[in-house]
Motif scaffolding. Sequence first.
Motif, PDB file in Angstrom:
ATOM      1  N   ILE A 119       0.840  -1.200   0.000  1.00  0.00           N
ATOM      2  CA  ILE A 119       0.000   0.000   0.000  1.00  0.00           C
ATOM      3  C   ILE A 119       0.879   1.257   0.000  1.00  0.00           C
ATOM      4  N   LEU A 120       1.913   1.252   0.822  1.00  0.00           N
ATOM      5  CA  LEU A 120       2.839   2.390   0.868  1.00  0.00           C
ATOM      6  C   LEU A 120       3.530   2.586  -0.478  1.00  0.00           C
ATOM      7  N   PHE A 121       4.011   1.506  -1.068  1.00  0.00           N
ATOM      8  CA  PHE A 121       4.671   1.594  -2.371  1.00  0.00           C
ATOM      9  C   PHE A 121       3.699   2.110  -3.431  1.00  0.00           C
ATOM     10  N   SER A 122       2.434   1.681  -3.341  1.00  0.00           N
ATOM     11  CA  SER A 122       1.433   2.131  -4.311  1.00  0.00           C
ATOM     12  C   SER A 122       1.229   3.631  -4.224  1.00  0.00           C
ATOM     13  N   PHE A 123       1.103   4.148  -3.005  1.00  0.00           N
ATOM     14  CA  PHE A 123       0.958   5.590  -2.843  1.00  0.00           C
ATOM     15  C   PHE A 123       2.176   6.328  -3.382  1.00  0.00           C
ATOM     16  N   LEU A 124       3.363   5.810  -3.110  1.00  0.00           N
ATOM     17  CA  LEU A 124       4.581   6.479  -3.567  1.00  0.00           C
ATOM     18  C   LEU A 124       4.751   6.401  -5.079  1.00  0.00           C
ATOM     19  N   LEU A 125       4.214   5.360  -5.708  1.00  0.00           N
ATOM     20  CA  LEU A 125       4.291   5.264  -7.160  1.00  0.00           C
ATOM     21  C   LEU A 125       3.217   6.110  -7.836  1.00  0.00           C
ATOM     22  N   ILE A 126       2.054   6.260  -7.197  1.00  0.00           N
ATOM     23  CA  ILE A 126       0.979   7.064  -7.780  1.00  0.00           C
ATOM     24  C   ILE A 126       1.252   8.555  -7.607  1.00  0.00           C
ATOM     25  N   PHE A 127       1.575   8.956  -6.388  1.00  0.00           N
ATOM     26  CA  PHE A 127       1.765  10.374  -6.086  1.00  0.00           C
ATOM     27  C   PHE A 127       3.256  10.690  -6.003  1.00  0.00           C
ATOM     28  N   SER A 128       3.743  11.367  -7.014  1.00  0.00           N
ATOM     29  CA  SER A 128       5.137  11.777  -6.983  1.00  0.00           C
ATOM     30  C   SER A 128       5.286  12.958  -6.032  1.00  0.00           C
ATOM     31  N   ILE A 129       6.506  13.295  -5.733  1.00  0.00           N
ATOM     32  CA  ILE A 129       6.773  14.433  -4.855  1.00  0.00           C
ATOM     33  C   ILE A 129       6.256  15.715  -5.498  1.00  0.00           C
ATOM     34  N   GLU A 130       6.384  15.809  -6.809  1.00  0.00           N
ATOM     35  CA  GLU A 130       5.878  16.978  -7.533  1.00  0.00           C
ATOM     36  C   GLU A 130       4.362  17.092  -7.396  1.00  0.00           C
ATOM     37  N   LYS A 131       3.642  15.983  -7.545  1.00  0.00           N
ATOM     38  CA  LYS A 131       2.184  16.005  -7.385  1.00  0.00           C
ATOM     39  C   LYS A 131       1.799  16.368  -5.956  1.00  0.00           C
ATOM     40  N   TYR A 132       2.549  15.868  -5.002  1.00  0.00           N
ATOM     41  CA  TYR A 132       2.280  16.184  -3.599  1.00  0.00           C
ATOM     42  C   TYR A 132       2.447  17.679  -3.336  1.00  0.00           C
ATOM     43  N   VAL A 133       3.509  18.267  -3.856  1.00  0.00           N
ATOM     44  CA  VAL A 133       3.742  19.700  -3.663  1.00  0.00           C
ATOM     45  C   VAL A 133       2.631  20.516  -4.328  1.00  0.00           C
ATOM     46  N   ILE A 134       2.213  20.110  -5.515  1.00  0.00           N
ATOM     47  CA  ILE A 134       1.135  20.817  -6.207  1.00  0.00           C
ATOM     48  C   ILE A 134      -0.155  20.749  -5.399  1.00  0.00           C
ATOM     49  N   MET A 135      -0.471  19.576  -4.834  1.00  0.00           N
ATOM     50  CA  MET A 135      -1.684  19.452  -4.015  1.00  0.00           C
ATOM     51  C   MET A 135      -1.598  20.306  -2.765  1.00  0.00           C
ATOM     52  N   MET A 136      -0.444  20.344  -2.124  1.00  0.00           N
ATOM     53  CA  MET A 136      -0.302  21.151  -0.914  1.00  0.00           C
ATOM     54  C   MET A 136      -0.436  22.641  -1.212  1.00  0.00           C
ATOM     55  N   VAL A 137       0.135  23.080  -2.317  1.00  0.00           N
ATOM     56  CA  VAL A 137       0.027  24.491  -2.690  1.00  0.00           C
ATOM     57  C   VAL A 137      -1.419  24.821  -3.069  1.00  0.00           C
ATOM     58  N   THR A 138      -2.080  23.915  -3.761  1.00  0.00           N
ATOM     59  CA  THR A 138      -3.455  24.147  -4.185  1.00  0.00           C
ATOM     60  C   THR A 138      -4.396  24.267  -2.994  1.00  0.00           C
ATOM     61  N   PHE A 139      -4.223  23.424  -1.998  1.00  0.00           N
ATOM     62  CA  PHE A 139      -5.122  23.426  -0.856  1.00  0.00           C
ATOM     63  C   PHE A 139      -4.615  24.268   0.307  1.00  0.00           C
ATOM     64  N   HIS A 140      -3.634  25.097   0.058  1.00  0.00           N
ATOM     65  CA  HIS A 140      -3.115  25.967   1.102  1.00  0.00           C
ATOM     66  C   HIS A 140      -4.174  26.989   1.496  1.00  0.00           C
ATOM     67  N   ARG A 141      -4.133  27.460   2.711  1.00  0.00           N
ATOM     68  CA  ARG A 141      -5.179  28.349   3.217  1.00  0.00           C
ATOM     69  C   ARG A 141      -5.241  29.674   2.484  1.00  0.00           C
ATOM     70  N   ASP A 142      -4.160  30.086   1.829  1.00  0.00           N
ATOM     71  CA  ASP A 142      -4.175  31.351   1.103  1.00  0.00           C
ATOM     72  C   ASP A 142      -4.750  31.222  -0.298  1.00  0.00           C
ATOM     73  N   TYR A 143      -5.005  30.025  -0.727  1.00  0.00           N
ATOM     74  CA  TYR A 143      -5.543  29.818  -2.063  1.00  0.00           C
ATOM     75  C   TYR A 143      -7.037  30.108  -2.038  1.00  0.00           C
ATOM     76  N   LEU A 144      -7.501  30.959  -2.943  1.00  0.00           N
ATOM     77  CA  LEU A 144      -8.914  31.332  -2.971  1.00  0.00           C
ATOM     78  C   LEU A 144      -9.660  30.456  -3.973  1.00  0.00           C
ATOM     79  N   PRO A 145     -10.563  29.617  -3.511  1.00  0.00           N
ATOM     80  CA  PRO A 145     -11.264  28.705  -4.415  1.00  0.00           C
ATOM     81  C   PRO A 145     -12.497  29.321  -5.066  1.00  0.00           C
ATOM     82  N   SER A 146     -12.453  30.584  -5.454  1.00  0.00           N
ATOM     83  CA  SER A 146     -13.612  31.238  -6.050  1.00  0.00           C
ATOM     84  C   SER A 146     -13.919  30.691  -7.434  1.00  0.00           C
ATOM     85  N   SER A 147     -12.943  30.118  -8.079  1.00  0.00           N
ATOM     86  CA  SER A 147     -13.168  29.591  -9.425  1.00  0.00           C
ATOM     87  C   SER A 147     -13.516  28.109  -9.422  1.00  0.00           C
TER      88      SER A 147
END
Length: 193
Positions: A119-147
Amino acid sequence: MRENILLILQIITVDFFTAFGLYTFLFLIVSIFTKKPVLKKIDEEANGFIAFAGVIYFTVWIIGIFVFYADSNTEEQTSMLSRMFGKYWFGYWVQPLLWVSLTQLLRIRTIRKNVLLRILFSFLLIFSIEKYVIMMVTFHRDYLPSSWTMYNELSIYPSNFFLMLLAKILMFLLFVGIYHLIKSRIKIVLERK
């Protein structure tokens, strides 16, 4: 040449590594309900295929480093060496080496049979570090989800998303089948000699 190397790396990471992660989740769910030996055989071949894909990925990645360096001008070469061995060197090396090491660790039977590691290997193969950083930046509290909208003309509906995941898993299993056929043919030819 650069485009071909990038395309091969993208095919391996998106179509094989991600699909193997999705396949693993499906396999673990199905293996709870059935204990058929054919399921174990398919899983053994899938693990062998992903280990082989990891070797191909590593080879193409190393070749890509040399090709990109050779095709670059002096300024780009200096920048590349700075990224590879400079202050943030780990950002360059961690993800590819993580993918290669995870795929090669799946050759070990005890790791392959451990559900939590799979399960751990599956998560690491699906979500790269780049995808993880993009998700964290997207869901950061300063991001305005008006769109944000639930369904617009460019969004993916849940039924289409499910079918897309299923198609990715089936395509992966098709390549596993091709890998099995080629491997068995090579074994037959080597036994004849």
